[in-house]
Design a protein around this motif. Structure first.
Motif, PDB file in Angstrom:
ATOM      1  N   LYS A  63      -1.989  11.576   0.794  1.00  0.00           N
ATOM      2  CA  LYS A  63      -2.657  10.860   2.142  1.00  0.00           C
ATOM      3  C   LYS A  63      -1.850   9.402   2.223  1.00  0.00           C
ATOM      4  O   LYS A  63      -1.295   9.266   3.503  1.00  0.00           O
ATOM      5  N   ASP A  64      -1.356   8.999   1.029  1.00  0.00           N
ATOM      6  CA  ASP A  64      -0.555   7.744   1.041  1.00  0.00           C
ATOM      7  C   ASP A  64       0.557   7.754   1.648  1.00  0.00           C
ATOM      8  O   ASP A  64       1.237   6.940   2.381  1.00  0.00           O
ATOM      9  N   ILE A  65       1.329   8.907   1.454  1.00  0.00           N
ATOM     10  CA  ILE A  65       2.490   8.936   1.961  1.00  0.00           C
ATOM     11  C   ILE A  65       2.578   9.535   3.443  1.00  0.00           C
ATOM     12  O   ILE A  65       3.419   8.813   4.137  1.00  0.00           O
ATOM     13  N   ALA A  66       1.357   9.919   3.883  1.00  0.00           N
ATOM     14  CA  ALA A  66       1.201  10.243   5.289  1.00  0.00           C
ATOM     15  C   ALA A  66       1.021   8.837   6.173  1.00  0.00           C
ATOM     16  O   ALA A  66       1.449   8.558   7.072  1.00  0.00           O
ATOM     17  N   ILE A  67       0.377   8.244   5.570  1.00  0.00           N
ATOM     18  CA  ILE A  67      -0.024   6.702   6.127  1.00  0.00           C
ATOM     19  C   ILE A  67       1.153   5.956   6.185  1.00  0.00           C
ATOM     20  O   ILE A  67       1.445   5.350   7.205  1.00  0.00           O
ATOM     21  N   LEU A  68       1.991   5.943   4.828  1.00  0.00           N
ATOM     22  CA  LEU A  68       3.366   5.307   4.943  1.00  0.00           C
ATOM     23  C   LEU A  68       4.217   5.716   6.039  1.00  0.00           C
ATOM     24  O   LEU A  68       4.813   4.769   6.704  1.00  0.00           O
ATOM     25  N   GLU A  69       4.300   7.049   6.202  1.00  0.00           N
ATOM     26  CA  GLU A  69       5.330   7.602   7.293  1.00  0.00           C
ATOM     27  C   GLU A  69       4.657   7.184   8.768  1.00  0.00           C
ATOM     28  O   GLU A  69       5.585   6.589   9.560  1.00  0.00           O
ATOM     29  N   GLN A  70       3.373   7.024   8.869  1.00  0.00           N
ATOM     30  CA  GLN A  70       2.933   6.512  10.512  1.00  0.00           C
ATOM     31  C   GLN A  70       3.289   5.036  10.361  1.00  0.00           C
ATOM     32  O   GLN A  70       3.586   4.675  11.440  1.00  0.00           O
ATOM     33  N   LEU A  71       2.998   4.256   9.274  1.00  0.00           N
ATOM     34  CA  LEU A  71       3.440   2.881   9.505  1.00  0.00           C
ATOM     35  C   LEU A  71       5.016   2.783   9.782  1.00  0.00           C
ATOM     36  O   LEU A  71       5.159   1.773  10.582  1.00  0.00           O
TER      37      LEU A  71
END
Length: 124
Positions: A63-71
């Protein structure tokens, strides 16, 4: 073509958004997101970790990786908008060449197209 936005206000807004997103990215990375998964797992060799806990940890990491990719994507779009501002093409629909509605730029300063642009391949 008449400019449909305030250049300085647009630059200030984009730079503010850029600073905000860079801060969020920095915070995620500071929490150990860039560290190896083994370093984050808290699995000590003498204390086995329950599979359920491992699954929860993996879910949270993904989930954190997905958030990082979006950011990171958002940051790239902001930086591209700043480049368009420097090049004098900010506020111009990349598909039609028409001015982007001021309301759209207010809502989404890094917009590449108008909302109603047909067949717009742009992510905005």
């Amino acid at each position: 073509m008449t400019q449909n936005f305030d250049d300085d206000a647009a630059r200030d807004r984009l730079q503010s958004d850029q600073d905000r997103v860079q801060g969020l990215i920095k915070n995620l990375r500071a929490e150990g997101l860039d560290a190896e998964e083994a370093d984050n797992s808290a699995d000590l060799s003498h204390v086995p970790q329950h599979q359920g806990d491992q699954g929860s940890d993996l879910f949270e990491r993904e989930k954190d990786i997905a958030i990082l990719e979006q950011l990171e994507h958002e940051l790239a779009e902001i930086e591209a908008a700043l480049q368009r501002l420097d090049a004098g093409t900010y506020g111009i629909d990349e598909v039609t060449g028409e001015p982007i509605a001021p309301e759209r730029l207010e809502a989404l300063p890094n917009a590449r197209t108008n909302v109603d642009t047909p067949n717009a391949d742009a992510p905005n």
